[in-house]
Design a protein around this motif. Structure first.
Motif, PDB file in Angstrom:
ATOM      1  N   LYS A 118      19.981  48.037  47.621  1.00 46.73           N
ATOM      2  CA  LYS A 118      18.932  49.130  48.067  1.00 46.73           C
ATOM      3  C   LYS A 118      19.399  50.579  47.423  1.00 46.73           C
ATOM      4  N   LEU A 119      18.420  51.053  46.831  1.00 43.19           N
ATOM      5  CA  LEU A 119      18.504  52.355  46.567  1.00 43.19           C
ATOM      6  C   LEU A 119      18.217  53.197  47.389  1.00 43.19           C
ATOM      7  N   LEU A 120      19.060  54.479  47.199  1.00 40.31           N
ATOM      8  CA  LEU A 120      18.807  55.669  48.294  1.00 40.31           C
ATOM      9  C   LEU A 120      18.198  56.873  47.483  1.00 40.31           C
ATOM     10  N   TYR A 121      17.194  57.326  48.034  1.00 38.18           N
ATOM     11  CA  TYR A 121      16.320  58.555  47.560  1.00 38.18           C
ATOM     12  C   TYR A 121      15.957  59.318  48.623  1.00 38.18           C
ATOM     13  N   PRO A 122      16.211  60.631  48.421  1.00 34.44           N
ATOM     14  CA  PRO A 122      15.597  61.674  49.372  1.00 34.44           C
ATOM     15  C   PRO A 122      14.223  61.636  49.457  1.00 34.44           C
ATOM     16  N   THR A 123      13.570  62.024  50.718  1.00 37.36           N
ATOM     17  CA  THR A 123      12.334  62.545  50.938  1.00 37.36           C
ATOM     18  C   THR A 123      12.015  63.834  50.673  1.00 37.36           C
ATOM     19  N   GLU A 162      21.599  64.671  44.926  1.00 39.20           N
ATOM     20  CA  GLU A 162      22.456  64.724  43.500  1.00 39.20           C
ATOM     21  C   GLU A 162      22.150  63.422  42.600  1.00 39.20           C
ATOM     22  N   ASN A 163      22.195  62.407  43.117  1.00 40.97           N
ATOM     23  CA  ASN A 163      22.313  61.167  42.523  1.00 40.97           C
ATOM     24  C   ASN A 163      20.964  60.254  43.087  1.00 40.97           C
ATOM     25  N   PRO A 164      19.771  60.566  43.076  1.00 42.14           N
ATOM     26  CA  PRO A 164      18.688  59.834  43.362  1.00 42.14           C
ATOM     27  C   PRO A 164      19.016  58.304  42.895  1.00 42.14           C
ATOM     28  N   GLY A 165      18.728  57.165  43.641  1.00 44.24           N
ATOM     29  CA  GLY A 165      18.895  56.009  43.049  1.00 44.24           C
ATOM     30  C   GLY A 165      20.210  55.476  43.453  1.00 44.24           C
ATOM     31  N   ILE A 166      21.101  56.251  44.016  1.00 44.11           N
ATOM     32  CA  ILE A 166      22.265  55.735  44.401  1.00 44.11           C
ATOM     33  C   ILE A 166      22.363  54.473  45.205  1.00 44.11           C
ATOM     34  N   ILE A 167      23.336  53.498  44.960  1.00 39.77           N
ATOM     35  CA  ILE A 167      23.331  52.516  46.113  1.00 39.77           C
ATOM     36  C   ILE A 167      24.441  52.831  47.126  1.00 39.77           C
ATOM     37  N   ALA A 174      16.142  47.561  44.600  1.00 41.49           N
ATOM     38  CA  ALA A 174      16.503  47.684  42.932  1.00 41.49           C
ATOM     39  C   ALA A 174      15.346  46.772  42.406  1.00 41.49           C
ATOM     40  N   LEU A 175      14.828  47.009  41.362  1.00 46.13           N
ATOM     41  CA  LEU A 175      14.077  46.044  40.639  1.00 46.13           C
ATOM     42  C   LEU A 175      14.641  44.898  40.009  1.00 46.13           C
ATOM     43  N   ASP A 176      15.860  45.160  39.553  1.00 44.64           N
ATOM     44  CA  ASP A 176      16.764  44.034  38.822  1.00 44.64           C
ATOM     45  C   ASP A 176      17.528  42.986  40.007  1.00 44.64           C
ATOM     46  N   ASN A 177      17.611  43.739  41.211  1.00 44.26           N
ATOM     47  CA  ASN A 177      18.593  42.934  42.101  1.00 44.26           C
ATOM     48  C   ASN A 177      17.967  43.534  43.616  1.00 44.26           C
ATOM     49  N   LYS A 178      17.213  42.553  44.256  1.00 49.08           N
ATOM     50  CA  LYS A 178      16.492  42.885  45.454  1.00 49.08           C
ATOM     51  C   LYS A 178      17.485  43.258  46.543  1.00 49.08           C
ATOM     52  N   LYS A 179      18.669  42.702  46.394  1.00 49.27           N
ATOM     53  CA  LYS A 179      19.733  42.806  47.466  1.00 49.27           C
ATOM     54  C   LYS A 179      20.335  44.379  47.210  1.00 49.27           C
TER      55      LYS A 179
END
Length: 168
Positions: free
Chosen positions: A99-104, A54-59, A92-97
Motif C-alpha cells: 500500500k502506497l501512502l499519499y497526502p490528500t 516528503e516521500n509520496p508513495g512511501i510504503i 502498488a501497481l506491481d504488488n497489490k499487497k
C-alpha cells in the motif's frame, strides 16, 4: 585521585549528550503538539504526515523505518491520518499487497503549516551557531544515530543487548 574525577566528568559529559538531545526533542515535540492542535493532528501525527508528504508513495514499512518506530505503531498512526482525511492508501501497481501512502489536499495544506513551524524551530534552535558548527553537529548526530541504529534493529528483532545479561 584526580584521575578518578576526570573519569567521572567524562562519564557525566557522556550522559549529558543524550540528556541534551532528549530535552531538545521533548521541547520541540511539545511545541509542535500544541501548535498543531488546530490541524486536528493527534500527538506525534505531524511526524508521519511530514514524511509522507516528503516521500509520496512511501510504503508503511519504509515510513516506520524512517521515523524509527515499530510497524504496529506506524500502522495505527497511518490509519488515524487516513480516517482524518490527511492521507490515502493506494495499491502498488506491481504488488497489490504493498500500500502506497499519499497526502490528500488537506494533508498537503497541513504540511505547509508544519513546514513553516519546522523552519522557525530550526532558526530558533540553531541561533548563534556558525555554518561550520551546524555542519559538525549534523555529522556528529548522524554518526550517533548510525551507532544506535545497530542496536535498535537488533532489539527490534528480539535481541538482547549485552548489559542485560550482566548481574550487578
Amino acid at each position: 585521585m584526580q584521575q578518578f574525577y576526570r573519569g567521572v566528568n567524562t562519564l557525566t559529559e557522556k550522559k549529558e549528550v543524550l540528556r541534551e538531545i532528549g530535552m531538545i526533542a521533548r521541547c520541540l515535540d511539545s511545541i509542535s503538539n500544541v501548535e498543531f492542535q488546530h490541524l486536528n493532528l493527534s500527538r506525534g501525527q505531524y511526524l508521519y504526515l511530514y514524511r509522507i508528504c516528503e516521500n509520496p508513495g512511501i510504503i508503511p514499512n519504509q515510513l516506520a523505518e524512517l521515523i524509527k518506530v515499530d510497524r504496529t505503531t506506524a500502522a495505527r498512526a497511518i490509519s488515524k491520518l487516513e480516517a482524518d482525511g490527511f492521507v490515502v492508501k493506494q495499491s502498488a501497481l506491481d504488488n497489490k499487497k504493498n500500500k502506497l501512502l499519499y497526502p490528500t489536499d488537506a494533508g498537503l495544506e497541513a504540511w505547509e503549516f508544519i513546514r513553516r513551524e519546522g523552519a522557525h524551530s530550526d532558526q530558533v534552535t540553531l541561533e548563534g551557531l556558525t555554518e561550520e558548527e551546524i555542519e559538525i553537529a549534523v555529522k556528529l548526530l548522524r554518526r550517533m544515530r548510525h551507532n544506535i541504529e545497530v542496536d535498535w534493529k537488533f532489539v527490534k528483532k528480539g535481541g538482547r543487548r549485552p548489559y542485560m545479561d550482566q548481574s550487578e
